[in-house]
Write a protein that holds these residues in place. Structure first.
Motif: not given
Length: 277
Positions: A136-148, A71-82
């Motif tokens: 996840r923490d709202g610092t970036a909007d999108v990331a290049f990731l690698h699956v798997p 929850v706290l991570d989500a709140v911090a991320a929402a704050t950063a994105r806003t």
């Protein structure tokens, strides 16, 4: 429960000491103790065991500690994105490790700049483990990731490119002269392999230094060839699972600038695949 109460609880859960938690929160200990007691009464469970030997979490406290962190991570991320959304000059922050875009980013940036919904793009170059965390923490909007290799929990994603896999090793390694290797060949070699060993090492430059010193073999997408040092070799791994380069962003994100970036990336990836094929 209020966010403030969760922050109080999380501090005590991490410190397992009311005095240290109070100091960390910048408050006196008695109000903190009362706040935790009130939270326990409201929930109807004990969150901490208190004894002369110290403080420990109860089973209920362990559950709340995990949930409170989310929850706290989500709140911090929402704050950063806003806050970033409210900037006078909006921008799109893209997280990636050096060379982690599968060779697509230059064409994506060129094409994206002509979109009517485009905004300025800021690149956040970082280590392997930091890319997803920045989103996840709202610092970036999108990331290049690698699956798997990546955990996409909590993300929406769009696959862009499927790559083969190579093993990166010193030029003098016995396998370096082979046209290709199998996973069994790497398993039989005494050199530690990454991912797997030393998961705490995520900085690309540090990884390559360990490879050059003969302390590690790195298994990576084939696009890494363009970034490796001259004293290292890349050998295809025939039976390794292919790597998919994906764009990932937080679930349920609503941003026209981000949507335009994803559409552009998908179109560019498709065009380049067709040109190669």
């Amino acid at each position: 429960m209020e966010t403030r109460e969760l922050a109080y609880f999380a501090a005590v859960a991490e410190e397992l000491h009311f005095g240290r938690a109070a100091a960390r929160l910048g408050m006196a200990q008695p109000p903190l103790s009362r706040a935790i007691q009130q939270l326990e009464r409201r929930l109807g469970v004990r969150l901490f065991e208190r004894s002369s030997r110290g403080v420990s979490l109860t089973p209920a406290g362990e559950v709340l500690a995990r949930e409170a962190a989310k929850v706290l991570d989500a709140v911090a991320a929402a704050t950063a994105r806003t806050r970033r959304a409210g900037l006078d000059s909006p921008r799109l922050v893209v997280a990636l490790k050096p060379g982690g875009d599968g060779g697509l980013l230059p064409d994506i940036l060129t094409a994206y700049g002509s979109r009517p919904d485009a905004v300025d793009v800021e690149l956040a170059l970082c280590g392997v483990a930091q890319r997803a965390q920045l989103v996840r923490d709202g610092t970036a909007d999108v990331a290049f990731l690698h699956v798997p290799y990546e955990d996409l929990t909590g993300f929406d994603s769009e696959p862009l490119r499927v790559e083969g896999t190579v093993a990166v090793m010193p030029m003098g390694h016995p396998l370096a002269g082979r046209a290709s290797v199998c996973l069994a060949d790497l398993d039989a070699d005494p050199t530690p392999r990454w991912p797997g060993r030393h998961p705490e090492v995520t900085d690309p430059a540090m990884l390559m230094q360990l490879v050059a010193l003969g302390r590690m073999i790195v298994v990576a997408p084939e696009s890494v060839r363009g970034q490796i040092r001259r004293d290292l070799a890349c050998v295809p791994v025939l039976d390794a699972e292919p790597t998919t380069v994906v764009l990932a962003w937080a679930e349920e994100t609503r941003s026209r600038a981000l949507a335009a970036f994803v559409r552009t990336a998908t179109e560019v990836a498709g065009r380049l695949k067709h040109a190669r094929g």
